[in-house]
Design a protein around this motif. Structure first.
Motif, PDB file in Angstrom:
ATOM      1  N   GLY A  97      91.430  53.743  22.885  1.00  0.00           N
ATOM      2  CA  GLY A  97      92.088  53.652  24.179  1.00  0.00           C
ATOM      3  C   GLY A  97      92.654  52.256  24.362  1.00  0.00           C
ATOM      4  O   GLY A  97      92.816  51.511  23.381  1.00  0.00           O
ATOM      5  N   ASP A  98      92.947  51.872  25.588  1.00  0.00           N
ATOM      6  CA  ASP A  98      93.558  50.585  25.890  1.00  0.00           C
ATOM      7  C   ASP A  98      92.641  49.763  26.788  1.00  0.00           C
ATOM      8  O   ASP A  98      91.739  50.293  27.434  1.00  0.00           O
ATOM      9  CB  ASP A  98      94.911  50.792  26.577  1.00  0.00           C
ATOM     10  CG  ASP A  98      95.830  51.698  25.762  1.00  0.00           C
ATOM     11  OD1 ASP A  98      95.793  51.601  24.518  1.00  0.00           O
ATOM     12  OD2 ASP A  98      96.563  52.505  26.368  1.00  0.00           O
ATOM     13  N   GLU A 100      92.591  46.405  29.766  1.00  0.00           N
ATOM     14  CA  GLU A 100      93.388  45.559  30.649  1.00  0.00           C
ATOM     15  C   GLU A 100      92.468  44.784  31.582  1.00  0.00           C
ATOM     16  O   GLU A 100      91.277  45.069  31.694  1.00  0.00           O
ATOM     17  CB  GLU A 100      94.380  46.400  31.459  1.00  0.00           C
ATOM     18  CG  GLU A 100      93.744  47.425  32.370  1.00  0.00           C
ATOM     19  CD  GLU A 100      94.770  48.256  33.125  1.00  0.00           C
ATOM     20  OE1 GLU A 100      94.480  48.630  34.287  1.00  0.00           O
ATOM     21  OE2 GLU A 100      95.855  48.527  32.568  1.00  0.00           O
ATOM     22  N   ARG A 113      92.030  57.605  25.971  1.00  0.00           N
ATOM     23  CA  ARG A 113      93.256  58.354  25.684  1.00  0.00           C
ATOM     24  C   ARG A 113      93.484  59.481  26.690  1.00  0.00           C
ATOM     25  O   ARG A 113      94.611  59.945  26.855  1.00  0.00           O
ATOM     26  CB  ARG A 113      93.178  58.939  24.265  1.00  0.00           C
ATOM     27  CG  ARG A 113      93.130  57.894  23.166  1.00  0.00           C
ATOM     28  CD  ARG A 113      94.344  57.013  23.154  1.00  0.00           C
ATOM     29  NE  ARG A 113      94.239  55.956  22.149  1.00  0.00           N
ATOM     30  CZ  ARG A 113      94.776  54.769  22.272  1.00  0.00           C
ATOM     31  NH1 ARG A 113      95.443  54.461  23.373  1.00  0.00           N
ATOM     32  NH2 ARG A 113      94.655  53.857  21.321  1.00  0.00           N
ATOM     33  N   LYS A 117      89.098  55.786  33.228  1.00  0.00           N
ATOM     34  CA  LYS A 117      88.858  54.358  33.248  1.00  0.00           C
ATOM     35  C   LYS A 117      87.373  54.048  33.433  1.00  0.00           C
ATOM     36  O   LYS A 117      86.667  54.759  34.138  1.00  0.00           O
ATOM     37  CB  LYS A 117      89.649  53.691  34.380  1.00  0.00           C
ATOM     38  CG  LYS A 117      91.157  53.798  34.239  1.00  0.00           C
ATOM     39  CD  LYS A 117      91.864  53.059  35.372  1.00  0.00           C
ATOM     40  CE  LYS A 117      93.378  53.139  35.226  1.00  0.00           C
ATOM     41  NZ  LYS A 117      94.079  52.392  36.313  1.00  0.00           N
ATOM     42  N   ASN A 154      96.457  50.335  17.557  1.00  0.00           N
ATOM     43  CA  ASN A 154      96.879  51.322  18.555  1.00  0.00           C
ATOM     44  C   ASN A 154      96.156  51.141  19.883  1.00  0.00           C
ATOM     45  O   ASN A 154      96.229  51.997  20.756  1.00  0.00           O
ATOM     46  CB  ASN A 154      96.695  52.745  18.024  1.00  0.00           C
ATOM     47  CG  ASN A 154      95.247  53.056  17.685  1.00  0.00           C
ATOM     48  OD1 ASN A 154      94.465  52.153  17.427  1.00  0.00           O
ATOM     49  ND2 ASN A 154      94.900  54.332  17.673  1.00  0.00           N
ATOM     50  N   CYS A 155      95.469  50.020  20.035  1.00  0.00           N
ATOM     51  CA  CYS A 155      94.858  49.663  21.317  1.00  0.00           C
ATOM     52  C   CYS A 155      95.792  48.694  22.020  1.00  0.00           C
ATOM     53  O   CYS A 155      96.008  47.566  21.565  1.00  0.00           O
ATOM     54  CB  CYS A 155      93.492  49.018  21.093  1.00  0.00           C
ATOM     55  SG  CYS A 155      92.757  48.304  22.580  1.00  0.00           S
ATOM     56  N   ASN A 156      96.382  49.121  23.127  1.00  0.00           N
ATOM     57  CA  ASN A 156      97.269  48.244  23.886  1.00  0.00           C
ATOM     58  C   ASN A 156      96.436  47.261  24.707  1.00  0.00           C
ATOM     59  O   ASN A 156      95.514  47.648  25.420  1.00  0.00           O
ATOM     60  CB  ASN A 156      98.169  49.063  24.809  1.00  0.00           C
ATOM     61  CG  ASN A 156      99.136  49.938  24.034  1.00  0.00           C
ATOM     62  OD1 ASN A 156      99.758  49.486  23.080  1.00  0.00           O
ATOM     63  ND2 ASN A 156      99.259  51.200  24.418  1.00  0.00           N
ATOM     64  N   VAL A 157      96.777  45.990  24.593  1.00  0.00           N
ATOM     65  CA  VAL A 157      96.027  44.938  25.276  1.00  0.00           C
ATOM     66  C   VAL A 157      96.861  44.395  26.435  1.00  0.00           C
ATOM     67  O   VAL A 157      97.865  43.722  26.229  1.00  0.00           O
ATOM     68  CB  VAL A 157      95.680  43.794  24.300  1.00  0.00           C
ATOM     69  CG1 VAL A 157      94.890  42.703  25.029  1.00  0.00           C
ATOM     70  CG2 VAL A 157      94.893  44.328  23.116  1.00  0.00           C
ATOM     71  N   GLY A 158      96.422  44.709  27.656  1.00  0.00           N
ATOM     72  CA  GLY A 158      97.125  44.224  28.841  1.00  0.00           C
ATOM     73  C   GLY A 158      96.256  43.225  29.588  1.00  0.00           C
ATOM     74  O   GLY A 158      95.784  43.506  30.690  1.00  0.00           O
ATOM     75  N   GLN A 170      95.598  42.450  18.461  1.00  0.00           N
ATOM     76  CA  GLN A 170      95.526  43.519  17.474  1.00  0.00           C
ATOM     77  C   GLN A 170      95.412  42.900  16.079  1.00  0.00           C
ATOM     78  O   GLN A 170      96.034  41.879  15.794  1.00  0.00           O
ATOM     79  CB  GLN A 170      96.774  44.401  17.576  1.00  0.00           C
ATOM     80  CG  GLN A 170      96.851  45.158  18.898  1.00  0.00           C
ATOM     81  CD  GLN A 170      98.258  45.664  19.191  1.00  0.00           C
ATOM     82  OE1 GLN A 170      99.227  44.996  18.892  1.00  0.00           O
ATOM     83  NE2 GLN A 170      98.339  46.831  19.799  1.00  0.00           N
TER      84      GLN A 170
END
Length: 214
Positions: A97-98, A100, A113, A117, A154-158, A170
Motif C-alpha cells: 500500500g502507500d 503519507e 490497496r 487507512k 510500488n509504495c507511494n510515499v507522500g 523507494q
C-alpha cells in the motif's frame, strides 16, 4: 494443407488468439508470484541495490548490524553504508500500500490497496531515535549520519518533510538520493575519522552478535 482452406485473416486469427490467451495466463500467474516473492524476499532485493552502489563507488558496507542498547534491548540496522560525506543508516520495509503524513507526526498513515487507512509507526522518528542511540554508544557525531528507510517501488510515499538527515525512499531510487546528498557543498569526512568509525561500528557489531548467541 488444412490452412489452405482459410483466408489469410482467419489464419492470423487462429495464430494470434492462442498467443494472447497464453500471454494472459502467463501474466495472471507470473505477476502475483513475483509480487509474493518480492514481499517475502524484499530484504535481498534491497541489499542488491545497496551492494551494487557500494561496489561501484568503492564504499564500505556493513549489513545486519546489531548493537546493545541496554541489558534487555538490542538495536538492529539492516545496512550501514560509509560514504565520503556521510554515514548512511538504512533499514528495509515492504508495504502493500502507500504511506503519507508529516515527518514530525507521531504516526504515519498507511493506506492499503483496498483504500483502508490505519496508523503506523513514523519511520523517520524511529530512525532518528536509532541514530541518537548509535551516536551515544559509538561517539560518532549524529550530524554525520543520514537515516534512510527503504520501501518497495510500488509504495507511494507522500511524506511532507523538511529534514536533511532522515528520508523514506523507494529502493530503486536510493542511488539518486545517495548521489544528491553526497553532492552537497561540504567537505568529506576525514579519512582517519572514517576508518575509525568503520572499525568502531564493526567491533561493536561483532561484540553484540557474540553476546546475542549466548
Amino acid at each position: 494443407m488444412i490452412l489452405d482452406k482459410f483466408s489469410a485473416g482467419q489464419v492470423a486469427f487462429l495464430i494470434i488468439v492462442p498467443i494472447i490467451v497464453i500471454a494472459g495466463i502467463f501474466c495472471l500467474i507470473f505477476f502475483p508470484l513475483r509480487k509474493r516473492r518480492m514481499k517475502k524476499e524484499f530484504k535481498y532485493y534491497y541489499y542488491r541495490f545497496i551492494y551494487k552502489e557500494a561496489l561501484y563507488q568503492d564504499l564500505y558496507l556493513i549489513n545486519n548490524f546489531m548493537f546493545k542498547i541496554d541489558d534487555t534491548h538490542v538495536g538492529k540496522i539492516d545496512h550501514i553504508l560509509f560514504a565520503n560525506k556521510y554515514i548512511y543508516i538504512i533499514n528495509d520495509y515492504y508495504f502493500d500500500g502507500d504511506i503519507e503524513g508529516k515527518d514530525t507526526d507521531a504516526s504515519l498513515i498507511f493506506i492499503s490497496r483496498t483504500g483502508k487507512k490505519k496508523y503506523m509507526d513514523n519511520l523517520l522518528l524511529d530512525n532518528k531515535k536509532l541514530i541518537g542511540k548509535l551516536s551515544l554508544i559509538t561517539g560518532i557525531n549524529s550530524s554525520l549520519m543520514i537515516g534512510v528507510s527503504l520501501v518497495n517501488k510500488n509504495c507511494n510515499v507522500g511524506i511532507m518533510s523538511s529534514s536533511k538527515h532522515h528520508y523514506i525512499v523507494q529502493a530503486n531510487k536510493f542511488r539518486m538520493l545517495l548521489n544528491a546528498i553526497e553532492s552537497r557543498p561540504i567537505g568529506n569526512i576525514n579519512q582517519e575519522q572514517l576508518a575509525s568509525a568503520v572499525q568502531a561500528i564493526d567491533k561493536l557489531n561483532r561484540k553484540t552478535k557474540k553476546y546475542a548467541k549466548k
